[in-house]
Design an enzyme around this catalytic site. Structure first.
Site, PDB file in Angstrom:
ATOM      1  N   ASP A  85      36.349  75.867  48.899  1.00 54.49           N
ATOM      2  CA  ASP A  85      36.005  77.298  48.916  1.00 54.49           C
ATOM      3  C   ASP A  85      35.620  77.745  50.318  1.00 54.49           C
ATOM      4  OD1 ASP A  85      34.033  75.445  48.333  1.00 54.49           O
ATOM      5  OD2 ASP A  85      32.803  76.804  47.157  1.00 54.49           O
ATOM      6  N   TYR A 136      49.260  68.474  39.305  1.00 56.38           N
ATOM      7  CA  TYR A 136      50.626  68.910  39.017  1.00 56.38           C
ATOM      8  C   TYR A 136      51.452  67.791  38.364  1.00 56.38           C
ATOM      9  CZ  TYR A 136      49.702  73.017  41.939  1.00 56.38           C
ATOM     10  OH  TYR A 136      49.187  74.173  42.474  1.00 56.38           O
ATOM     11  N   ASP A 151      49.581  78.498  51.587  1.00 50.95           N
ATOM     12  CA  ASP A 151      50.097  79.867  51.517  1.00 50.95           C
ATOM     13  C   ASP A 151      49.172  80.826  52.264  1.00 50.95           C
ATOM     14  OD1 ASP A 151      52.324  79.199  50.132  1.00 50.95           O
ATOM     15  OD2 ASP A 151      52.023  80.651  48.511  1.00 50.95           O
ATOM     16  N   ASP A 163      48.465  73.541  47.982  1.00 55.79           N
ATOM     17  CA  ASP A 163      49.423  74.566  47.578  1.00 55.79           C
ATOM     18  C   ASP A 163      48.847  75.944  47.910  1.00 55.79           C
ATOM     19  OD1 ASP A 163      51.485  75.872  46.357  1.00 55.79           O
ATOM     20  OD2 ASP A 163      50.931  75.348  44.298  1.00 55.79           O
ATOM     21  N   LYS A 191      36.503  69.053  46.833  1.00 56.36           N
ATOM     22  CA  LYS A 191      35.477  69.757  46.051  1.00 56.36           C
ATOM     23  C   LYS A 191      34.533  68.671  45.536  1.00 56.36           C
ATOM     24  CE  LYS A 191      33.887  73.565  44.139  1.00 56.36           C
ATOM     25  NZ  LYS A 191      33.249  74.622  44.946  1.00 56.36           N
TER      26      LYS A 191
END
Ligand code: NAD
Length: 359
Positions: free
Chosen positions: A226, A144, A254, A250, A194
């Site tokens: 994942d 980001y 959620d 992020d 990852k």
């Protein structure tokens, strides 16, 4: 007797309504435990754009830095949409204040409040086993904040890139936060990456392993992102502290929020090394219900509990707020966003009053 100076960013939409109830609850906690507060109103967001032409007026960070903590309601709304220049958009102010205050760690607890087990979308036995985890998301690095580019190629049309970069320093400071939080909780850290694909994740993992050796009293595991997304809905009870980089955090935070019911219940804290922490609900300004006394103030009230715990190191005061919220919910009182007995449906102000009474 302690006196705390709190910056209040009431913001837009339901922001002022939920902040008002949180101030009431904090004053009540102050009366009970012998603390007092000086409230400093800070203009930021769409309301600031309307008043002074900028969503992040000059001097905002300095005012906040002079306070012990910052409480934020929410900013934004359709009136200040993406057609506006960046300095008029409320989102610009949110990114700027996090960066200016050096708030690199975002803490989001996802706990299923006992009275709301029915609102959990997972299987009953999963909800009954209990969910109480803390997501620790890196907030000021990664993709980001990396270099972006968009250019025309000769044979593939337009191409765009976003660079994901992490340094050992950035990984280490968020990692330490996670291990230290785990010591205050159930003593387990799950680090999500990852590493089977990304070089940043391999550095992340190696740095975390080095830190884990310094915290032998904390149980440690690695998990691929994942798999983590899957485990959060299969068996969320396995997690205590989950630490991860900005973009993975992020998305996963959620997901974790959803499994614990209403968005109106979830608090968050953003902290750095020295500047005041910023405490805010995870929800936005909910323009659809603004000004109607319908907003659930609990997420903001629980954010204040986090402020007592993490900025003021007053766990008893934090616990008093959390227990009061649980008792009000257990008695069946609810705002329109949480399922419950229609006879005990209350508005924002009444919910604030009930929580004050329970404190
Ligand atoms: P939102 O969280 O504001 O609302 C989503 C839905 O949840 C709406 O139906 C809303 O009524 C409901 N809701 C949210 N909070 C609630 C509460 N406390 N009680 C009861 N119901 C609640 O998300 P959105 O609609 O995507 O965004 C609205 C605005 O808020 C946008 O401008 C967005 O940019 C901004 N936003 C701000 C922040 C922030 O200030 N940190 C975070 C997210 C979104």
């Amino acid at each position: 007797m302690s006196t705390f100076k709190i910056a209040l960013i009431r913001g837009d939409g339901i922001g002022p309504e939920v902040v008002e109830q949180t101030v009431r609850v904090m004053e009540r906690v102050g009366e009970k435990f012998g603390h007092s507060f000086t409230w400093v109103d800070v203009l930021m967001g769409g309301c600031a754009t309307d008043a002074v032409g900028k969503s992040y007026p000059d001097g905002t960070a300095e005012i906040c830095r002079a306070c012990d903590a910052v409480l934020l309601g929410a900013v934004g709304g359709p009136k200040w949409g993406s057609d506006r220049p960046a300095h008029e958009r409320p989102e610009t102010a949110l990114l700027a204040i996090r960066k200016d205050l050096g708030l690199y760690a975002n803490l989001r607890p996802a706990a299923l409040r006992p009275a709301l087990a029915d609102a959990c979308p997972l299987k009953r036995e999963t909800a009954e086993a209990g969910i109480d985890l803390m997501m620790v998301r890196e907030l000021t690095g990664g993709i980001y904040f990396g270099k972006r580019d968009k250019y025309q190629t000769e044979d593939r049309g337009v191409e765009a890139t976003d660079l994901m970069a992490y340094s050992e320093l950035e990984i280490e400071r968020i990692g330490r936060r996670a291990f230290e939080l785990a010591r205050l909780r159930r003593g387990k850290v799950t680090s999500v990456d990852k590493a089977n694909v990304l070089e940043t994740s391999r550095l992340w993992r190696a740095t975390m392993h080095r830190l884990a050796a310094e915290y032998p009293d904390v149980a440690y595991e690695d998990m691929l992102v994942d798999n983590c997304a899957m485990q959060l809905v299969r068996n969320p009870g396995q997690f205590d502290v989950v630490v991860t980089e900005n973009m993975f955090g992020d998305i996963l935070s959620d997901e974790a929020s959803m499994i614990t019911g209403s968005i109106g219940l979830l608090p968050s804290a953003s902290i750095g090394d020295s500047a005041p922490g910023l405490y805010e609900p995870i929800h936005g300004s909910a323009p659809d219900i603004a000004g109607q006394d319908k907003a659930n103030p609990i997420a903001t009230i629980l954010s204040a509990a986090m402020m007592f715990r993490y900025s003021f190191h007053l766990p008893e005061e934090a616990g008093a707020i959390e227990a009061a919220v649980d008792r009000v919910l257990a008695a069946g009182w609810h705002t329109a966003d949480t399922a419950g007995d229609a006879e005990r449906l209350v508005g924002t102000r009444e919910m604030g009053r009930l929580i004050c009474e329970e404190v």
